[in-house]
Motif scaffolding. Sequence first.
Motif, short mmCIF file in Angstrom:
data_model
loop_
_atom_site.label_atom_id
_atom_site.label_comp_id
_atom_site.label_asym_id
_atom_site.label_seq_id
_atom_site.Cartn_x
_atom_site.Cartn_y
_atom_site.Cartn_z
N TYR A 33 1.01 -1.24 0.04
CA TYR A 33 0.02 0.08 0.00
C TYR A 33 0.73 1.33 0.10
O TYR A 33 1.90 1.28 0.46
CB TYR A 33 -0.97 -0.06 1.29
N TYR A 35 0.02 5.35 1.14
CA TYR A 35 -0.74 6.10 1.72
C TYR A 35 0.13 7.45 2.11
O TYR A 35 1.35 7.55 1.67
CB TYR A 35 -1.04 5.86 3.34
N PHE A 91 3.71 7.17 3.04
CA PHE A 91 3.94 6.14 3.87
C PHE A 91 3.76 4.80 2.83
O PHE A 91 2.62 4.75 2.21
CB PHE A 91 3.20 5.75 5.14
N GLY A 98 -4.94 -9.82 3.02
CA GLY A 98 -5.46 -8.45 2.52
C GLY A 98 -7.08 -8.06 2.85
O GLY A 98 -7.09 -7.72 4.15
N ASP A 102 -5.99 -7.66 7.92
CA ASP A 102 -4.69 -8.21 8.63
C ASP A 102 -3.93 -6.74 8.83
O ASP A 102 -4.31 -5.78 8.37
CB ASP A 102 -3.81 -8.98 7.51
N THR A 103 -2.94 -7.03 9.85
CA THR A 103 -2.29 -5.77 10.07
C THR A 103 -1.54 -5.25 9.13
O THR A 103 -1.06 -6.03 8.40
CB THR A 103 -1.39 -6.11 11.40
N GLN A 104 -1.72 -3.88 8.75
CA GLN A 104 -0.74 -3.44 7.97
C GLN A 104 0.27 -2.70 8.80
O GLN A 104 0.23 -1.96 9.73
CB GLN A 104 -1.54 -2.17 7.20
N TYR A 105 1.52 -2.89 8.40
CA TYR A 105 2.78 -2.37 8.94
C TYR A 105 3.19 -1.46 8.14
O TYR A 105 3.48 -1.31 6.88
CB TYR A 105 3.83 -3.49 9.22
N PHE A 106 3.51 -0.22 8.76
CA PHE A 106 3.89 1.05 7.93
C PHE A 106 5.39 1.27 8.00
O PHE A 106 6.09 0.88 9.11
CB PHE A 106 3.08 2.23 8.48
N GLY A 107 5.83 1.93 7.11
CA GLY A 107 7.32 2.36 7.10
C GLY A 107 7.69 3.59 7.51
O GLY A 107 6.68 4.08 8.17
N PRO A 108 8.74 4.03 7.84
CA PRO A 108 8.89 5.34 8.48
C PRO A 108 8.27 6.77 7.75
O PRO A 108 8.32 7.65 8.19
CB PRO A 108 10.31 5.32 8.80
#
Lengths: 115, 111
Positions: A33, A35, A91, A98, A102-108
Amino acid sequence: EPEVTQTPSHQVTQMGQEVILRCVPISNHLYFYWYRQILGQKVEFLVSFYNNEISEKSEIFDDQFSVERPDGSNFTLKIRSTKLEDSAMYFCASSQEGPQGDTQYFGPGTRLTVL
Amino acid sequence: SQQGEEDPQALSIQEGENATMNCSYKTSINNLQWYRQNSGRGLVHLILIRSNEREKHSGRLRVTLDTSKKSSSLLITASRAADTASYFCATDYGANSKLTFGKGITLSVRP
């Protein structure tokens, strides 16, 4: 613990220039994803990607935007001709599963500044 | 449109106190997730609660979900100065996997 990474952390560009934002999702994740968050505003969905194609996109994700998974590890967001209003924190996120959950893990994040 | 909205918008408490933050949404959801964001940084996932769950715990965090009221609360017990951050709820619904975020709550924990 595995994490999503993004490069660069900060990108400054001139209006009209092309930018490519890069992400390395968590290795066994299948859904990806992008965002964005304009300063002081909500985090907004741009696009989701699965099985080498876009599965959903928002109204923001117009023809100026594209995504690609050029190899087995990277996931990129390209903005062809940047506008001032594209300035935001972008992000990348990934999840193992999907739809429906499910948990979506974000980058910095990558802070994009368009001058 | 589907939306998560948190309240209060800002919360200031003393270290050691509990912090309660609320989130409301408009349509039926699959899951609700809470994230934390330190100033200018990335989103850290805190907890996911599914629509058929009513309560979940993770360390000092307790999340409840009331689908009849379309609301969720996040409780942080025994707060610490390091809990100072913005907190967001995010929902997904239908066949979509995209997350819809609220505007966030700014939590300040005074030492």
